[in-house]
Structure formats: C-alpha cells, structure tokens
Design an enzyme around this catalytic site. Structure first.
Site, PDB file in Angstrom:
ATOM      1  N   LYS A  38     -40.727  -1.422  -5.807  1.00 57.97           N
ATOM      2  CA  LYS A  38     -39.476  -2.148  -6.045  1.00 57.97           C
ATOM      3  C   LYS A  38     -39.814  -3.450  -6.751  1.00 57.97           C
ATOM      4  O   LYS A  38     -40.942  -3.934  -6.659  1.00 57.97           O
ATOM      5  CB  LYS A  38     -38.775  -2.457  -4.715  1.00 57.97           C
ATOM      6  CG  LYS A  38     -37.308  -2.775  -4.848  1.00 57.97           C
ATOM      7  CD  LYS A  38     -36.438  -1.531  -4.938  1.00 57.97           C
ATOM      8  CE  LYS A  38     -34.996  -1.890  -5.245  1.00 57.97           C
ATOM      9  NZ  LYS A  38     -34.095  -0.733  -5.162  1.00 57.97           N
ATOM     10  N   ASP A  62     -30.795  -1.741  -9.964  1.00 57.08           N
ATOM     11  CA  ASP A  62     -30.376  -2.038  -8.589  1.00 57.08           C
ATOM     12  C   ASP A  62     -29.321  -3.134  -8.757  1.00 57.08           C
ATOM     13  O   ASP A  62     -28.725  -3.257  -9.849  1.00 57.08           O
ATOM     14  CB  ASP A  62     -31.566  -2.512  -7.734  1.00 57.08           C
ATOM     15  CG  ASP A  62     -31.241  -2.598  -6.239  1.00 57.08           C
ATOM     16  OD1 ASP A  62     -31.273  -1.561  -5.557  1.00 57.08           O
ATOM     17  OD2 ASP A  62     -30.934  -3.710  -5.743  1.00 57.08           O
TER      18      ASP A  62
HETATM   19  P1  NDP Z   1     -24.197  -3.847  -8.349  1.00 57.54           P
HETATM   20  O1  NDP Z   1     -24.831  -5.089  -8.834  1.00 57.54           O
HETATM   21  O2  NDP Z   1     -23.640  -2.881  -9.329  1.00 57.54           O
HETATM   22  O3  NDP Z   1     -23.032  -4.183  -7.308  1.00 57.54           O
HETATM   23  C1  NDP Z   1     -23.284  -4.920  -6.150  1.00 57.54           C
HETATM   24  C2  NDP Z   1     -21.979  -5.157  -5.436  1.00 57.54           C
HETATM   25  O4  NDP Z   1     -22.246  -5.738  -4.154  1.00 57.54           O
HETATM   26  C3  NDP Z   1     -21.063  -6.136  -6.149  1.00 57.54           C
HETATM   27  O5  NDP Z   1     -19.729  -5.832  -5.865  1.00 57.54           O
HETATM   28  C4  NDP Z   1     -21.471  -7.462  -5.524  1.00 57.54           C
HETATM   29  O6  NDP Z   1     -20.453  -8.456  -5.593  1.00 57.54           O
HETATM   30  C5  NDP Z   1     -21.734  -7.070  -4.099  1.00 57.54           C
HETATM   31  N1  NDP Z   1     -22.753  -7.955  -3.522  1.00 57.54           N
HETATM   32  C6  NDP Z   1     -24.027  -8.133  -3.964  1.00 57.54           C
HETATM   33  N2  NDP Z   1     -24.666  -9.062  -3.227  1.00 57.54           N
HETATM   34  C7  NDP Z   1     -23.774  -9.455  -2.305  1.00 57.54           C
HETATM   35  C8  NDP Z   1     -23.838 -10.385  -1.252  1.00 57.54           C
HETATM   36  N3  NDP Z   1     -24.947 -11.092  -1.005  1.00 57.54           N
HETATM   37  N4  NDP Z   1     -22.724 -10.525  -0.477  1.00 57.54           N
HETATM   38  C9  NDP Z   1     -21.606  -9.804  -0.727  1.00 57.54           C
HETATM   39  N5  NDP Z   1     -21.493  -8.912  -1.723  1.00 57.54           N
HETATM   40  C10 NDP Z   1     -22.562  -8.744  -2.496  1.00 57.54           C
HETATM   41  O7  NDP Z   1     -25.318  -3.148  -7.424  1.00 57.54           O
HETATM   42  P2  NDP Z   1     -25.427  -1.626  -6.962  1.00 57.54           P
HETATM   43  O8  NDP Z   1     -24.073  -1.080  -6.746  1.00 57.54           O
HETATM   44  O9  NDP Z   1     -26.369  -0.938  -7.873  1.00 57.54           O
HETATM   45  O10 NDP Z   1     -26.175  -1.787  -5.563  1.00 57.54           O
HETATM   46  C11 NDP Z   1     -25.475  -1.954  -4.320  1.00 57.54           C
HETATM   47  C12 NDP Z   1     -26.398  -1.568  -3.178  1.00 57.54           C
HETATM   48  O11 NDP Z   1     -26.823  -0.199  -3.320  1.00 57.54           O
HETATM   49  C13 NDP Z   1     -27.677  -2.379  -3.037  1.00 57.54           C
HETATM   50  O12 NDP Z   1     -28.012  -2.502  -1.669  1.00 57.54           O
HETATM   51  C14 NDP Z   1     -28.712  -1.491  -3.710  1.00 57.54           C
HETATM   52  O13 NDP Z   1     -30.018  -1.770  -3.267  1.00 57.54           O
HETATM   53  C15 NDP Z   1     -28.237  -0.132  -3.261  1.00 57.54           C
HETATM   54  N6  NDP Z   1     -28.706   0.994  -4.056  1.00 57.54           N
HETATM   55  C16 NDP Z   1     -28.431   1.059  -5.390  1.00 57.54           C
HETATM   56  C17 NDP Z   1     -28.865   2.138  -6.122  1.00 57.54           C
HETATM   57  C18 NDP Z   1     -28.470   2.338  -7.551  1.00 57.54           C
HETATM   58  O14 NDP Z   1     -28.703   3.441  -8.075  1.00 57.54           O
HETATM   59  N7  NDP Z   1     -27.850   1.368  -8.208  1.00 57.54           N
HETATM   60  C19 NDP Z   1     -29.708   3.197  -5.520  1.00 57.54           C
HETATM   61  C20 NDP Z   1     -29.846   3.083  -4.078  1.00 57.54           C
HETATM   62  C21 NDP Z   1     -29.393   1.996  -3.399  1.00 57.54           C
HETATM   63  P3  NDP Z   1     -20.561  -9.647  -6.681  1.00 57.54           P
HETATM   64  O15 NDP Z   1     -20.228  -9.000  -7.988  1.00 57.54           O
HETATM   65  O16 NDP Z   1     -19.551 -10.631  -6.211  1.00 57.54           O
HETATM   66  O17 NDP Z   1     -21.967 -10.145  -6.599  1.00 57.54           O
END
Ligand code: NDP
Length: 445
Positions: A126, A166
């Site tokens: 990672k 991510d």
């Molecule tokens: P994105 O950046 O596309 O979206 C993240 C979302 O979560 C946004 O809506 C963001 O809001 C919100 N968010 C992020 N940090 C915080 C925080 N500290 N508090 C509250 N809301 C938060 O990321 P992904 O959708 O790709 O990833 C989301 C999760 O899924 C993560 O845990 C990631 O590790 C996991 N994941 C992702 C994969 C992938 O293929 N993308 C694969 C497996 C797991 P805002 O815009 O306001 O920051």
C-alpha cells in the site's frame, strides 16, 4: 487472545510505536488466529506472525511540487511493500491529508489477507501521500503526480509492485502517474498500475468493482438467512468511488438507498439516491454532496452529524477507517439493522464489530467484502499480460464468481473452526493460512 500470540502482539506494538491504526489491524487479526496455531505449531516455530508483521520493505520519500501561484510545496510519499509470498506487491495509493506511516501499514497489512482471499497471485502492499487533492486544479494534481512518480518508478514494476487507486486517487491521478512512469522508463508497461482508462490498458468493471463486489458479498450473507437486497432500506457512507457503485448495485437488486455522506455532511433521499445525478455532481463536477441536495427537490442535507443516525436494515460503510463506532452500531441495531458489508477498509471500530456480532447482525469485514476491487485489478493485470480486453459482461461474471467464492470460503472456514457465521474469523484464518503456507514453503526470507 491466545497467550502465545499475546507475547508476539506485545512485541509488534512496541516495535511500531504511535501507529494506532496498524496496531488495531494487527490485534484484530491476532484475535482470530489462536485455533490455527493449535493445528499448525510449525507456523509458530517458523515465526510466521513476526515476519508477517514486519514489512519486506518500506519506502518514504520527499515529493516537491509547485502550486498554481508558483509556491513550492512539499509532501511526503510512502510505499510499503508488505508481503510478496503469493505474488507481486499489490495495493492502492491513498492521497489524503491524514496519511502517515501507521495508516499505510494498516492498509498494507489488511491487503495481504484480502489479496490471499481473492485466490489471485498477488502479494500485499500500500502507499500514498499526505497530499490533499481536494480543491486543487488539474494542473496542480498533475504536477504532484509527476513528482510522486519520479521517485516511485524505481520501486515498482509489473513483476515487482503494482499500485492502484484508493481515497483521493481515481482515474485522473492514475493517468498522470502512468504517463510519468512511461516517460521516465520509455516502456509501455501496462501491468505496472491498475485502474487505467479502458482505451489505454484499463479493464471494464474496474471502476465499479469494489462497490459492486461489496454488494455481491453482502447479498450472499443475506441469502444465508433466506433474504436478499430486494426491499431493503440501505444507508451508505461516503460518496466516492466505492460508495457510488455500491449504491448503484444495491438499487439494481431492488433495495432503496436512502442516505449517503461526505466528510462535510449527509443527504437523506427517501425516494432512493439518484445515481446519475450523484455521478454528475461528484465525478464530473467534482462538487460536494451538498450540491446534490441543492439539485434534487425534497432532499434533506444535514450539515455535519453522522449518516449512521439514519435507520436502515443494511448498512454499507464506504468512506474511511473507524467511521462507525460502538455507539452508532448500537443505535443502528435498535433501528432494525440486519447486515453490514464493509466497502471501506476497517470502517467499523473493534467496539462496533463486537456490538454487531453480539446482536446477531450479519457482518462482512472489509478484507473480504471489498476485495472485488483488487480482484478486478488482478483481472486487469491478466488482460494486460495477454494484450487482451474483455467485455463488461465477462468481467462482471468473473467478479461475481470471485466474490461468491470469497464468501463461501469465509463461511466454510468459520464453520470448520467452530464459529459458523463469523466472517471475521473466516476471513482472517482463510487469508492467513494461505500466506503462511507459502511463506513456509519459500524458506526464511
Ligand atoms: P474516494 O476518494 O473516491 O471517496 C472517499 C469518500 O469517503 C468521499 O465521499 C470522502 O468525502 C469520504 N471520506 C474520506 N475520508 C473521510 C473522512 N476522514 N471522514 C469522512 N468521510 C471521509 O475513495 P474510495 O471510494 O476509493 O475509497 C473509500 C474506502 O474504500 C476507503 O476506505 C478505501 O481504502 C476503500 N477501498 C477502496 C477501493 C477502491 O477500489 N477504490 C478498494 C478497496 C477498498 P470527502 O469527499 O468529503 O473527502
């Protein structure tokens, strides 16, 4: 926890001070592994756990770049190459101001077991940076990505380490990173990154895969109780890549997703989230969730607060780690919750998991439930290696088979170890044994 493992845990925690999220991930896995060591004392003799907790390599580097006003900015870049027993290191890059070594190590550690569960030949790693892409222009993001890759390129490769996206790293960032890798190395090495655009080596279904996969896994859990997504009232946290695609898939299976969030607040849309509008607001305009509410009459936007205050029968946390705690879990249980599928990595605190399991709520941990993203990345690597590209239908079918397989493996492992329905135990033991066997076979390295 098993006394033999307690001693190893204490050493690991003392060796890695100040890394709270890494500690949490390690403890959660150790709590499942006592029974495995009763059956396999050879794992203890070979110090498999001690070796698993020590990354094979950790790279930390300076990322200098200039913003649009010409001011010099400095961020910190990370890549933790955790374990290569099953294949090249594989795992995403996260760009978020909260990123530090403890977060990267927790994610890398989880990734080892997740990747093993997929059944694909990929190790765990990672990376990321404390860079915050929010509010940055495309040109700033490009300069940052180019500087980041100017160091990272020497550590990665299709047989070495294959990063992906991510939080904060989507198609735009992967494009800039791939462009700079190609420019520095003069190689069109498609398999060095996944999450690429479809016209230049990407795979169909990769953008949807994590969210889709989370829903497929959760559907399998629901089926063990004779139900499905049909008619469920669902709440999703986040509104990024994973959340949007989880919403789309859940609604395609007959559920109504009534709420989702970002880090500023949440919306309640009783008619069911309008996925096309959400994509337009978040993916095209890169605007805030508040703007979704502004464009849809009758939708309430709650500034601040917690999306877990909204009652649901199924909860899909898809934002970030430790976003759903014991108090929120207890409230959801009182509101009629039957299942939780973790789309994000470790979104439920250990307290929340205890409350959910105690209440008999179906609980799918992230390392199993969200493995569809990395599994489809491995399918992207397969397509790159054979210079082929598959149809959406074929790729989605593969993803579905993989998710059903992960569900069944976790369920069978939990049953084998005397705790039917405990997907945490099933995922931890199922992933661990596969990696431990490979490490044993490969000798002391
Ligand atoms: P994105 O950046 O596309 O979206 C993240 C979302 O979560 C946004 O809506 C963001 O809001 C919100 N968010 C992020 N940090 C915080 C925080 N500290 N508090 C509250 N809301 C938060 O990321 P992904 O959708 O790709 O990833 C989301 C999760 O899924 C993560 O845990 C990631 O590790 C996991 N994941 C992702 C994969 C992938 O293929 N993308 C694969 C497996 C797991 P805002 O815009 O306001 O920051």
């Amino acid at each position: 926890m098993d006394a033999r493992l307690e001693a190893i845990r204490d050493t690991v925690l003392a060796r890695n001070p100040g890394e709270a999220e890494f500690h949490q991930a390690v403890v959660e896995v150790f709590e499942s592994l006592g029974p495995v060591h009763d059956r396999h004392p050879e794992f203890l003799e070979a110090a498999i756990l001690e070796r698993l907790c020590e990354p094979e390599r950790q790279i930390i580097f300076r990322v200098p770049w200039t913003d649009d006003s010409g001011r010099v900015r400095i961020n910190r870049g990370f890549r933790v190459e955790f374990n290569s027993a099953l294949g090249p290191y594989k795992g995403g890059l996260r760009f978020h101001p909260s990123v530090y070594l403890g977060i990267v190590k927790f994610l890398g550690f989880e990734q080892i077991f997740k990747n093993a569960l997929t059944g694909m030949p990929i190790g765990g790693g990672k990376g990321g940076s404390d860079f915050d892409p929010r509010g940055r222009s495309d040109a700033e993001v490009m300069r940052f990505c180019q500087s980041f890759m100017t160091e990272l390129y020497r550590h990665i490769g299709e047989y070495t380490d294959v990063p992906a996206g991510d939080i904060g790293v989507g198609g735009r960032e992967i494009g800039y990173l791939f462009g700079q890798y190609k420019r520095i190395t003069n190689r069109y090495e498609s398999g060095v990154l996944t999450g690429k655009g479809v016209s230049w080596g990407g795979s169909l279904v990769r953008p949807e895969a994590t969210g889709f996969g989370t829903v497929i896994f959760t559907e399998q859990m629901l089926r063990t109780r004779g139900t499905s997504f049909e008619g469920q009232r669902v709440v999703v946290s986040g509104s990024g890549n994973v959340a949007i695609n989880a919403i789309a898939k859940a609604q395609s299976l007959g559920a109504t997703v009534v709420a989702c969030s970002d880090s500023s607040g949440y919306v309640v849309d009783e008619a069911g989230i309008d996925v096309a509008l959400l994509r337009e607001v978040k993916e095209v305009q890169r605007a805030r969730l508040k703007d979704y509410a502004g464009r849809r009459p009758g939708v309430a936007y709650v500034d601040g607060g917690s999306v877990w205050d909204v009652d649901a029968s199924v909860a899909l946390p898809c934002a970030t780690q430790n976003e759903l705690d014991g108090g929120a879990a207890a409230r959801l249980v009182r509101g009629g919750l039957v299942a939780v599928g973790e789309g994000a990595n470790m979104p439920c605190t250990r307290g929340a998991v205890a409350v959910l399991q105690e209440a008999g709520v179906l609980f799918g941990p992230g390392k199993a439930a969200n493995a569809g993203g990395v599994a489809t990345s491995a399918l992207e690597m397969q397509q790159n290696a054979s210079r082929d590209s598959w149809s959406f239908e074929h790729t989605e079918e593969r993803l579905t088979d993989i998710m059903v397989g992960i569900h069944d493996r976790c369920a069978a492992t939990a049953e084998e170890y005397g705790e039917p329905g405990n997907y945490v135990l099933g995922a931890n033991i199922g992933g661990f044994v596969k990696v431990a066997d490979a490490m044993l076979a490969q000798g002391l390295i």
